[in-house]
Design a protein around this motif. Structure first.
Motif, PDB file in Angstrom:
ATOM      1  N   ARG A 132       1.154 -10.190  -7.286  1.00  0.00           N
ATOM      2  CA  ARG A 132       1.993 -10.313  -6.093  1.00  0.00           C
ATOM      3  C   ARG A 132       2.671  -8.981  -5.775  1.00  0.00           C
ATOM      4  O   ARG A 132       2.757  -8.087  -6.594  1.00  0.00           O
ATOM      5  N   ARG A 133       3.170  -8.883  -4.526  1.00  0.00           N
ATOM      6  CA  ARG A 133       3.988  -7.757  -4.067  1.00  0.00           C
ATOM      7  C   ARG A 133       5.233  -8.312  -3.396  1.00  0.00           C
ATOM      8  O   ARG A 133       5.203  -9.355  -2.741  1.00  0.00           O
ATOM      9  N   LEU A 134       6.319  -7.576  -3.525  1.00  0.00           N
ATOM     10  CA  LEU A 134       7.556  -7.923  -2.834  1.00  0.00           C
ATOM     11  C   LEU A 134       8.309  -6.634  -2.560  1.00  0.00           C
ATOM     12  O   LEU A 134       8.827  -5.989  -3.481  1.00  0.00           O
ATOM     13  N   GLY A 135       8.347  -6.231  -1.296  1.00  0.00           N
ATOM     14  CA  GLY A 135       9.044  -5.002  -0.934  1.00  0.00           C
ATOM     15  C   GLY A 135       8.465  -3.798  -1.655  1.00  0.00           C
ATOM     16  O   GLY A 135       7.269  -3.511  -1.570  1.00  0.00           O
ATOM     17  N   ALA A 136       9.316  -3.114  -2.399  1.00  0.00           N
ATOM     18  CA  ALA A 136       8.909  -1.905  -3.112  1.00  0.00           C
ATOM     19  C   ALA A 136       8.360  -2.193  -4.502  1.00  0.00           C
ATOM     20  O   ALA A 136       8.162  -1.274  -5.289  1.00  0.00           O
ATOM     21  N   THR A 137       8.100  -3.459  -4.804  1.00  0.00           N
ATOM     22  CA  THR A 137       7.642  -3.834  -6.137  1.00  0.00           C
ATOM     23  C   THR A 137       6.287  -4.530  -6.087  1.00  0.00           C
ATOM     24  O   THR A 137       5.888  -5.079  -5.067  1.00  0.00           O
ATOM     25  N   ALA A 138       5.603  -4.482  -7.221  1.00  0.00           N
ATOM     26  CA  ALA A 138       4.342  -5.208  -7.363  1.00  0.00           C
ATOM     27  C   ALA A 138       4.188  -5.617  -8.816  1.00  0.00           C
ATOM     28  O   ALA A 138       4.815  -5.045  -9.715  1.00  0.00           O
ATOM     29  N   GLU A 197       2.145   4.689  -4.017  1.00  0.00           N
ATOM     30  CA  GLU A 197       1.929   4.203  -2.649  1.00  0.00           C
ATOM     31  C   GLU A 197       3.178   3.501  -2.117  1.00  0.00           C
ATOM     32  O   GLU A 197       3.617   3.760  -0.983  1.00  0.00           O
ATOM     33  N   LEU A 198       3.748   2.637  -2.922  1.00  0.00           N
ATOM     34  CA  LEU A 198       4.958   1.930  -2.506  1.00  0.00           C
ATOM     35  C   LEU A 198       6.126   2.903  -2.340  1.00  0.00           C
ATOM     36  O   LEU A 198       6.944   2.756  -1.424  1.00  0.00           O
ATOM     37  N   GLY A 199       6.187   3.895  -3.229  1.00  0.00           N
ATOM     38  CA  GLY A 199       7.238   4.900  -3.111  1.00  0.00           C
ATOM     39  C   GLY A 199       7.119   5.713  -1.845  1.00  0.00           C
ATOM     40  O   GLY A 199       8.132   6.118  -1.254  1.00  0.00           O
ATOM     41  N   GLY A 200       5.884   5.957  -1.406  1.00  0.00           N
ATOM     42  CA  GLY A 200       5.698   6.677  -0.157  1.00  0.00           C
ATOM     43  C   GLY A 200       6.252   5.928   1.032  1.00  0.00           C
ATOM     44  O   GLY A 200       6.738   6.526   1.994  1.00  0.00           O
ATOM     45  N   THR A 201       6.213   4.595   0.966  1.00  0.00           N
ATOM     46  CA  THR A 201       6.717   3.750   2.054  1.00  0.00           C
ATOM     47  C   THR A 201       8.211   3.489   1.930  1.00  0.00           C
ATOM     48  O   THR A 201       8.963   3.575   2.910  1.00  0.00           O
ATOM     49  N   HIS A 202       8.660   3.178   0.742  1.00  0.00           N
ATOM     50  CA  HIS A 202      10.033   2.706   0.535  1.00  0.00           C
ATOM     51  C   HIS A 202      10.958   3.732  -0.123  1.00  0.00           C
ATOM     52  O   HIS A 202      12.158   3.483  -0.239  1.00  0.00           O
ATOM     53  N   GLY A 203      10.414   4.851  -0.565  1.00  0.00           N
ATOM     54  CA  GLY A 203      11.223   5.830  -1.293  1.00  0.00           C
ATOM     55  C   GLY A 203      11.128   5.644  -2.792  1.00  0.00           C
ATOM     56  O   GLY A 203      11.268   6.596  -3.548  1.00  0.00           O
ATOM     57  N   VAL A 204      10.915   4.425  -3.213  1.00  0.00           N
ATOM     58  CA  VAL A 204      10.727   4.116  -4.621  1.00  0.00           C
ATOM     59  C   VAL A 204       9.704   2.993  -4.738  1.00  0.00           C
ATOM     60  O   VAL A 204       9.642   2.107  -3.872  1.00  0.00           O
ATOM     61  N   GLY A 205       8.896   3.053  -5.768  1.00  0.00           N
ATOM     62  CA  GLY A 205       7.942   1.988  -6.050  1.00  0.00           C
ATOM     63  C   GLY A 205       8.030   1.607  -7.509  1.00  0.00           C
ATOM     64  O   GLY A 205       8.105   2.482  -8.375  1.00  0.00           O
ATOM     65  N   VAL A 206       8.046   0.319  -7.785  1.00  0.00           N
ATOM     66  CA  VAL A 206       8.145  -0.175  -9.158  1.00  0.00           C
ATOM     67  C   VAL A 206       7.056  -1.224  -9.369  1.00  0.00           C
ATOM     68  O   VAL A 206       6.948  -2.178  -8.602  1.00  0.00           O
ATOM     69  N   VAL A 207       6.255  -1.031 -10.415  1.00  0.00           N
ATOM     70  CA  VAL A 207       5.155  -1.945 -10.697  1.00  0.00           C
ATOM     71  C   VAL A 207       5.212  -2.360 -12.165  1.00  0.00           C
ATOM     72  O   VAL A 207       5.314  -1.513 -13.053  1.00  0.00           O
ATOM     73  N   GLY A 208       5.147  -3.659 -12.395  1.00  0.00           N
ATOM     74  CA  GLY A 208       5.085  -4.199 -13.744  1.00  0.00           C
ATOM     75  C   GLY A 208       3.688  -4.683 -14.056  1.00  0.00           C
ATOM     76  O   GLY A 208       2.945  -5.091 -13.160  1.00  0.00           O
ATOM     77  N   VAL A 209       3.331  -4.642 -15.336  1.00  0.00           N
ATOM     78  CA  VAL A 209       2.009  -5.088 -15.800  1.00  0.00           C
ATOM     79  C   VAL A 209       2.187  -6.031 -16.977  1.00  0.00           C
ATOM     80  O   VAL A 209       2.972  -5.765 -17.895  1.00  0.00           O
ATOM     81  N   VAL A 210       1.455  -7.125 -16.954  1.00  0.00           N
ATOM     82  CA  VAL A 210       1.457  -8.095 -18.042  1.00  0.00           C
ATOM     83  C   VAL A 210      -0.001  -8.311 -18.479  1.00  0.00           C
ATOM     84  O   VAL A 210      -0.933  -7.898 -17.795  1.00  0.00           O
ATOM     85  N   ASN A 211      -0.191  -8.966 -19.620  1.00  0.00           N
ATOM     86  CA  ASN A 211      -1.541  -9.297 -20.120  1.00  0.00           C
ATOM     87  C   ASN A 211      -2.429  -8.061 -20.259  1.00  0.00           C
ATOM     88  O   ASN A 211      -3.597  -8.060 -19.883  1.00  0.00           O
TER      89      ASN A 211
END
Length: 387
Positions: free
Chosen positions: A96-102, A124-138
């Motif tokens: 999923r994605r939500l705002g500056a996060t994925a 990519e998200l940082g380019g749009t929002h100034g900051v991008g944060v992505v979490g990874v599981v599994n």
């Protein structure tokens, strides 16, 4: 329950010690190291595009002299394959994605492809929002965290990476047994005139796989890296390997080594890394997972990636200019020894890369023997060639 590495590592070194011989060190070309990783990974069933990404990261890691996290990891990955933990053919999935996060799932494959995807998405998200944060599981082991922080700084952004871990080898301050892993933190920042600042560190005094490297090379472990169950320093490389990977008691010290030298700070940083790379994304905590994990169960490692645009705070270029000025001051600091320059994080790795591109990546004889065996068992060609 310890996570045990391939027994072949110990037996190969034992054979070298028993004969008293010191076989020639192979200095392999970077292209052949990449080709060797790619050959084994695809023979195991990894899709070629994912295998190329993984081989690229592993080779770049070896070029930067992070020998503990490059081609030497093939023995650990083979063990995970044999246990059925690693779903090497699976592709990462965006949840999923939500705002500056994925939020991404590694789908129980190796961590390199999903981590490259995650940091590229954070950029990519940082380019749009100034900051991008992505979490990874599994996910599973992803190699050197700095490889992914560098993706951000190469795009002109500040990068931050943390991860949970598979191993249980850090002895917390005040404890006699290991509870945490090496829980890495990597941070990168772009400059204009200098190479990017890239801090890539384990939160233990040393990464566990570096003890493995000393074990493979039959070199004494520096005092302060490993302790026994009574807190005494262990310097024999093979005893250090046993305490790090096999015995219930003892292990690697938190960054700082002892309480008097600030080991509580390394312990706290390890917790920070796990909270972001584990608790936040729903990844496992190894001591808890190990109580119920069967051989065929994945490890569910988690990662955290952040990319931040400096120009959301300052006019474009000013951050980079300031960082250059700071690095200039550090380079100009009075030297303790005239012949030893003052460097900043990332510079030793960049220098090692230039040297190894010219002279080859060193492959210890014991590791070379292990790679030949792994390739043979996988049905892959052995292709390492001298520079």
């Amino acid at each position: 329950m310890r996570i045990e590495p391939d027994n072949a590592a110990s037996s190969a070194t034992t054979r070298l010690r028993d004969t008293g011989s010191k076989p020639h060190m192979l200095h392999a070309t970077a292209a052949s190291v990449r080709a060797q990783c790619l050959a084994v990974l695809t023979a195991w069933g990894m899709p070629e595009d994912l295998a190329r990404t993984t081989a690229d990261v592993m080779t770049e890691t070896d070029l930067m002299a992070v020998d503990s996290h490059g081609i030497s990891m093939l023995m650990n990955y083979e063990e995970m394959m044999q246990k059925g933990q690693l779903r090497i053919a699976n592709r990462p999935k965006e949840l999923r994605r939500l705002g500056a996060t994925a939020f991404l799932s590694g789908e129980d494959g190796l961590g390199h492809p999903v981590s490259v995807q995650a940091m590229e998405l954070a950029v990519e998200l940082g380019g749009t929002h100034g900051v991008g944060v992505v979490g990874v599981v599994n996910s599973h082991h992803f190699g050197a965290a700095g490889a992914y922080a560098r993706i951000a700084s190469a795009k002109g952004m500040i990068g931050l990476v943390t991860s949970s871990t598979r191993g249980v080898i850090m002895v917390p301050t005040g404890a006699s047994e290991p509870v945490l892993g090496t829980n890495p933190i990597a941070f990168s920042a772009p400059s204009r005139r200098h190479n990017d600042f890239v801090l890539d560190m384990a939160t233990t005094t040393v990464a566990g796989n570096k003890v493995k490297v000393y074990h493979l090379n039959d070199k004494p472990v520096p005092e302060g890296w490993v302790v026994d169950g009574a807190g005494n320093a262990v310097t024999d490389p093979h005893e250090g390997f046993e305490y790090t990977f096999r015995r219930k008691e003892g292990g690697i010290t938190p960054l700082g080594g002892t309480g008097a030298m600030g080991s509580h700070k390394g312990y706290g940083l390890a917790m920070l890394a796990h909270i972001l790379g584990g608790c936040l994304v729903g990844a496992s905590f190894s001591p808890i997972r190990n109580r119920v994990q069967r051989d065929g169960d994945p490890n569910n490692i988690g990662h955290f990636f952040l990319a931040l645009r400096p120009d959301v705070f300052r006019p474009e270029g000013e951050f980079e200019d300031d960082l250059d000025a700071v690095i200039d001051e550090l380079h100009g600091a009075a030297r303790a020894k005239a012949e030893v320059p003052v460097k900043v994080a990332g510079e030793p790795e960049d220098e090692a890369k230039a040297q190894r591109l010219a002279k080859g990546i060193p492959i210890p004889p014991a590791l070379d023997e292990l790679i030949k065996g792994i390739a043979q068992r996988a049905g892959a060609a052995y292709v390492l060639t001298p520079a």
